[in-house]
Design a protein around this motif. Structure first.
Motif, PDB file in Angstrom:
ATOM      1  N   PHE A 149      58.379  24.100  70.675  1.00  0.00           N
ATOM      2  CA  PHE A 149      57.955  25.052  71.235  1.00  0.00           C
ATOM      3  C   PHE A 149      57.364  25.092  72.973  1.00  0.00           C
ATOM      4  O   PHE A 149      57.750  25.540  73.274  1.00  0.00           O
ATOM      5  CB  PHE A 149      57.951  25.918  70.715  1.00  0.00           C
ATOM      6  CG  PHE A 149      58.586  26.752  69.617  1.00  0.00           C
ATOM      7  CD1 PHE A 149      59.010  28.081  69.947  1.00  0.00           C
ATOM      8  CD2 PHE A 149      59.021  25.716  68.238  1.00  0.00           C
ATOM      9  CE1 PHE A 149      60.318  28.147  68.343  1.00  0.00           C
ATOM     10  CE2 PHE A 149      59.557  26.186  67.199  1.00  0.00           C
ATOM     11  CZ  PHE A 149      60.023  27.611  67.116  1.00  0.00           C
ATOM     12  N   PHE A 175      46.895  28.386  66.718  1.00  0.00           N
ATOM     13  CA  PHE A 175      47.956  29.498  66.473  1.00  0.00           C
ATOM     14  C   PHE A 175      49.238  28.760  66.842  1.00  0.00           C
ATOM     15  O   PHE A 175      50.072  28.619  65.913  1.00  0.00           O
ATOM     16  CB  PHE A 175      47.716  30.120  66.901  1.00  0.00           C
ATOM     17  CG  PHE A 175      46.535  30.995  66.842  1.00  0.00           C
ATOM     18  CD1 PHE A 175      46.058  31.397  65.625  1.00  0.00           C
ATOM     19  CD2 PHE A 175      45.047  30.966  68.127  1.00  0.00           C
ATOM     20  CE1 PHE A 175      44.226  31.911  65.790  1.00  0.00           C
ATOM     21  CE2 PHE A 175      43.632  31.700  67.609  1.00  0.00           C
ATOM     22  CZ  PHE A 175      43.943  31.865  66.496  1.00  0.00           C
ATOM     23  N   ARG A 176      49.110  27.363  68.115  1.00  0.00           N
ATOM     24  CA  ARG A 176      50.213  26.707  68.915  1.00  0.00           C
ATOM     25  C   ARG A 176      50.482  26.132  67.972  1.00  0.00           C
ATOM     26  O   ARG A 176      51.628  25.561  67.358  1.00  0.00           O
ATOM     27  CB  ARG A 176      50.120  26.326  69.869  1.00  0.00           C
ATOM     28  CG  ARG A 176      50.448  27.716  71.062  1.00  0.00           C
ATOM     29  CD  ARG A 176      50.460  26.327  72.603  1.00  0.00           C
ATOM     30  NE  ARG A 176      51.037  28.171  73.329  1.00  0.00           N
ATOM     31  CZ  ARG A 176      50.855  27.657  74.552  1.00  0.00           C
ATOM     32  NH1 ARG A 176      51.530  26.682  75.118  1.00  0.00           N
ATOM     33  NH2 ARG A 176      50.927  28.958  75.194  1.00  0.00           N
ATOM     34  N   VAL A 206      52.918  27.381  64.709  1.00  0.00           N
ATOM     35  CA  VAL A 206      53.789  27.525  65.282  1.00  0.00           C
ATOM     36  C   VAL A 206      54.259  26.552  64.727  1.00  0.00           C
ATOM     37  O   VAL A 206      55.575  26.314  63.873  1.00  0.00           O
ATOM     38  CB  VAL A 206      54.127  27.911  66.706  1.00  0.00           C
ATOM     39  CG1 VAL A 206      55.464  28.191  66.341  1.00  0.00           C
ATOM     40  CG2 VAL A 206      53.236  29.690  66.646  1.00  0.00           C
ATOM     41  N   PHE A 245      51.803  33.797  79.496  1.00  0.00           N
ATOM     42  CA  PHE A 245      52.514  32.765  80.379  1.00  0.00           C
ATOM     43  C   PHE A 245      51.124  33.588  81.831  1.00  0.00           C
ATOM     44  O   PHE A 245      50.496  32.060  82.059  1.00  0.00           O
ATOM     45  CB  PHE A 245      53.697  32.598  80.955  1.00  0.00           C
ATOM     46  CG  PHE A 245      54.304  31.728  79.543  1.00  0.00           C
ATOM     47  CD1 PHE A 245      54.000  30.578  78.980  1.00  0.00           C
ATOM     48  CD2 PHE A 245      55.968  32.143  78.658  1.00  0.00           C
ATOM     49  CE1 PHE A 245      54.425  30.006  78.242  1.00  0.00           C
ATOM     50  CE2 PHE A 245      55.901  31.729  78.193  1.00  0.00           C
ATOM     51  CZ  PHE A 245      55.968  30.406  77.502  1.00  0.00           C
ATOM     52  N   LEU A 282      59.493  28.354  75.498  1.00  0.00           N
ATOM     53  CA  LEU A 282      59.591  28.338  74.492  1.00  0.00           C
ATOM     54  C   LEU A 282      60.192  29.220  73.297  1.00  0.00           C
ATOM     55  O   LEU A 282      59.843  28.775  71.828  1.00  0.00           O
ATOM     56  CB  LEU A 282      58.572  30.002  74.551  1.00  0.00           C
ATOM     57  CG  LEU A 282      57.854  30.568  72.939  1.00  0.00           C
ATOM     58  CD1 LEU A 282      56.445  29.661  73.066  1.00  0.00           C
ATOM     59  CD2 LEU A 282      56.830  31.722  74.447  1.00  0.00           C
ATOM     60  N   PHE A 324      56.281  34.816  66.092  1.00  0.00           N
ATOM     61  CA  PHE A 324      56.136  33.091  66.875  1.00  0.00           C
ATOM     62  C   PHE A 324      55.252  33.043  67.988  1.00  0.00           C
ATOM     63  O   PHE A 324      54.462  33.059  69.075  1.00  0.00           O
ATOM     64  CB  PHE A 324      57.043  32.292  66.986  1.00  0.00           C
ATOM     65  CG  PHE A 324      57.140  31.285  65.333  1.00  0.00           C
ATOM     66  CD1 PHE A 324      56.427  31.719  64.590  1.00  0.00           C
ATOM     67  CD2 PHE A 324      57.860  29.860  65.030  1.00  0.00           C
ATOM     68  CE1 PHE A 324      56.784  30.721  63.462  1.00  0.00           C
ATOM     69  CE2 PHE A 324      58.532  29.204  64.005  1.00  0.00           C
ATOM     70  CZ  PHE A 324      57.467  29.960  63.391  1.00  0.00           C
ATOM     71  N   LEU A 347      51.738  34.448  68.497  1.00  0.00           N
ATOM     72  CA  LEU A 347      50.879  33.212  67.966  1.00  0.00           C
ATOM     73  C   LEU A 347      50.828  32.419  69.259  1.00  0.00           C
ATOM     74  O   LEU A 347      49.631  31.756  69.629  1.00  0.00           O
ATOM     75  CB  LEU A 347      51.841  32.316  66.732  1.00  0.00           C
ATOM     76  CG  LEU A 347      52.084  32.288  65.736  1.00  0.00           C
ATOM     77  CD1 LEU A 347      52.124  31.487  64.387  1.00  0.00           C
ATOM     78  CD2 LEU A 347      49.480  32.946  65.086  1.00  0.00           C
ATOM     79  N   ALA A 348      51.697  32.398  70.703  1.00  0.00           N
ATOM     80  CA  ALA A 348      51.411  31.070  71.349  1.00  0.00           C
ATOM     81  C   ALA A 348      50.454  31.617  72.314  1.00  0.00           C
ATOM     82  O   ALA A 348      50.526  31.031  72.804  1.00  0.00           O
ATOM     83  CB  ALA A 348      53.119  30.952  72.037  1.00  0.00           C
ATOM     84  N   PHE A 349      50.438  32.982  71.852  1.00  0.00           N
ATOM     85  CA  PHE A 349      49.005  33.020  72.980  1.00  0.00           C
ATOM     86  C   PHE A 349      48.579  33.953  72.639  1.00  0.00           C
ATOM     87  O   PHE A 349      47.261  33.931  73.190  1.00  0.00           O
ATOM     88  CB  PHE A 349      50.071  34.302  74.158  1.00  0.00           C
ATOM     89  CG  PHE A 349      51.206  34.246  74.681  1.00  0.00           C
ATOM     90  CD1 PHE A 349      51.060  33.346  76.327  1.00  0.00           C
ATOM     91  CD2 PHE A 349      52.331  33.941  74.963  1.00  0.00           C
ATOM     92  CE1 PHE A 349      52.160  32.547  75.981  1.00  0.00           C
ATOM     93  CE2 PHE A 349      53.830  33.776  75.128  1.00  0.00           C
ATOM     94  CZ  PHE A 349      53.670  32.856  75.895  1.00  0.00           C
ATOM     95  N   LEU A 350      48.062  33.937  70.898  1.00  0.00           N
ATOM     96  CA  LEU A 350      46.891  34.355  69.969  1.00  0.00           C
ATOM     97  C   LEU A 350      45.667  33.544  70.874  1.00  0.00           C
ATOM     98  O   LEU A 350      44.588  34.426  70.845  1.00  0.00           O
ATOM     99  CB  LEU A 350      47.519  34.385  68.671  1.00  0.00           C
ATOM    100  CG  LEU A 350      45.880  35.729  67.995  1.00  0.00           C
ATOM    101  CD1 LEU A 350      45.972  36.660  68.361  1.00  0.00           C
ATOM    102  CD2 LEU A 350      46.710  34.895  66.607  1.00  0.00           C
ATOM    103  N   ARG A 351      45.488  32.868  71.532  1.00  0.00           N
ATOM    104  CA  ARG A 351      44.584  32.292  71.533  1.00  0.00           C
ATOM    105  C   ARG A 351      43.785  32.910  72.430  1.00  0.00           C
ATOM    106  O   ARG A 351      42.220  32.740  73.130  1.00  0.00           O
ATOM    107  CB  ARG A 351      44.494  30.268  72.347  1.00  0.00           C
ATOM    108  CG  ARG A 351      45.873  30.206  73.087  1.00  0.00           C
ATOM    109  CD  ARG A 351      45.290  29.374  74.041  1.00  0.00           C
ATOM    110  NE  ARG A 351      46.756  29.523  74.963  1.00  0.00           N
ATOM    111  CZ  ARG A 351      47.349  27.933  75.646  1.00  0.00           C
ATOM    112  NH1 ARG A 351      46.544  27.055  75.415  1.00  0.00           N
ATOM    113  NH2 ARG A 351      48.194  28.039  76.177  1.00  0.00           N
ATOM    114  N   GLN A 394      41.194  37.525  66.230  1.00  0.00           N
ATOM    115  CA  GLN A 394      42.331  36.375  65.986  1.00  0.00           C
ATOM    116  C   GLN A 394      42.602  36.332  64.347  1.00  0.00           C
ATOM    117  O   GLN A 394      43.900  37.078  63.732  1.00  0.00           O
ATOM    118  CB  GLN A 394      41.955  35.035  66.138  1.00  0.00           C
ATOM    119  CG  GLN A 394      41.966  35.065  68.207  1.00  0.00           C
ATOM    120  CD  GLN A 394      41.352  33.674  68.515  1.00  0.00           C
ATOM    121  OE1 GLN A 394      40.691  33.132  67.636  1.00  0.00           O
ATOM    122  NE2 GLN A 394      41.906  33.241  69.740  1.00  0.00           N
TER     123      GLN A 394
END
Lengths: 177, 177
Positions: A129, A146-147, A150, B9, B27, B97, B100-104, B112
């Motif tokens: 991913f 978090f990543r 995944v 992004f 992604l 997913f 999660l990829a951007f939850l930071r 969170q």
DNA sequence: GAACAATACCTCGGTGACGATGTATTACGT
DNA sequence: ACGTAATACATCGTCACCGAGGTATTGTTC
């Protein structure tokens, strides 16, 4: 995906729309609910395409029911969709699970195995991913929890599925010869 | 889901459409490819909504690039979508997913954790894909090897994710107090 | 007996996604 | 010199999907 579920549930078992709706809700509803306003038009599409017919029956408790049954053409179409799924049906887990739910209707073990092999090929491709340029990143290389999640989850899924695929392929190939 | 990926992004990192497209393909593209004819209109929607702005730049190798950057409103909208996701974003793995990829970017550990807890609650609900009346069926009860596969894979995913969720929640809650 | 939930089906407007197609430039192989 | 691929963006028609709303009947609760 919805049409596949409709065809799959009706195969060999005529149902009316309301029951069909509950079946579909049980199958995929917890993940991806299907609205009534999506189901009924989908039934109409399939009817118009000659894949199913409806017979009106007095309602057991309420309004009259439309009992739906697959035509022969509908049965063939189901098998065609099971045997030659679009790539999306192979790669997207939601679609894939729906396909697996009805793959038994394909009867021919060789055809079933061929479909499983397409999924196997997809899972065996190195894909991630997250990338550093072209290089797929491993969970351990990520700071972001978090990543990392995944990748951790995807890896667990992938492992379980690969094991199941290989086992099931062996038993589909084995007894047949 | 696509809009979330675009906002995610672009957060803190202006990109032009073509690079954005490749990021998104990396992604989610292996599972669910995004067509160009979906991405560009989505960018326009977000621009029209005031969430991003574009600056034309001479193309490095070809046509002029449109470098996209989030507005302040865009940043707020990203955080709003991350903090208060629709139920679909929680239940559908593809959406989840992406989230999660951007939850930071949500920065606040409590916010969170609240999102992770929604997923935890969803996974802890007893739900299956196949039922005998109202009773969820277990993998062992199924004759159909394909349906058994669905349950086997789903269970492995669920286990891995529950473990990760609990561990991550502990570390989000822990150091803060 | 009046609500309300469940059963059972349907339509309409809006919109997000897709495939096909178009435009223009640069780079590369042959 | 010629075709193809990659870069970079865009439009158009079509269609599946959704939420909101509508119709009608039966069973249950207050």
């Amino acid at each position: 995906m919805l049409e596949l579920a409709i065809l799959g549930f009706l195969y060999g078992a005529p149902l009316h729309g309301y029951v069909l709706r509950r079946h579909i809700a049980a199958l995929t509803g917890h993940v991806r609910p299907v609205a009534e306003s999506t189901l009924y038009p989908a039934i109409k599409r399939l009817e118009k395409a000659g894949l199913l017919v409806r017979a009106t029956e007095p309602g057991a408790v309420a309004a009259p029911r439309h009992v739906l049954s697959l035509t022969e053409e509908g049965g063939r179409e189901l098998k065609r969709r099971l045997a030659e799924p679009a790539q999306r049906e192979i790669t997207d887990e939601n679609h894939w699970f729906t396909l697996l739910a009805f793959l038994r209707h394909l009867e021919d073990p060789a055809a079933q195995a061929a479909v499983l092999r397409r999924r196997l090929a997809f899972l065996e491709e190195p894909a991630s991913f997250f990338y550093d340029g072209d290089r797929p990143l491993r969970a351990e290389e990520l700071d972001d929890p978090f990543r990392r999640g995944v990748l951790t989850i995807a890896r667990a899924t992938s492992r379980a599925e690969l094991a199941w695929l290989r086992e099931t392929l062996a038993s589909l190939d084995g007894p047949g010869r």
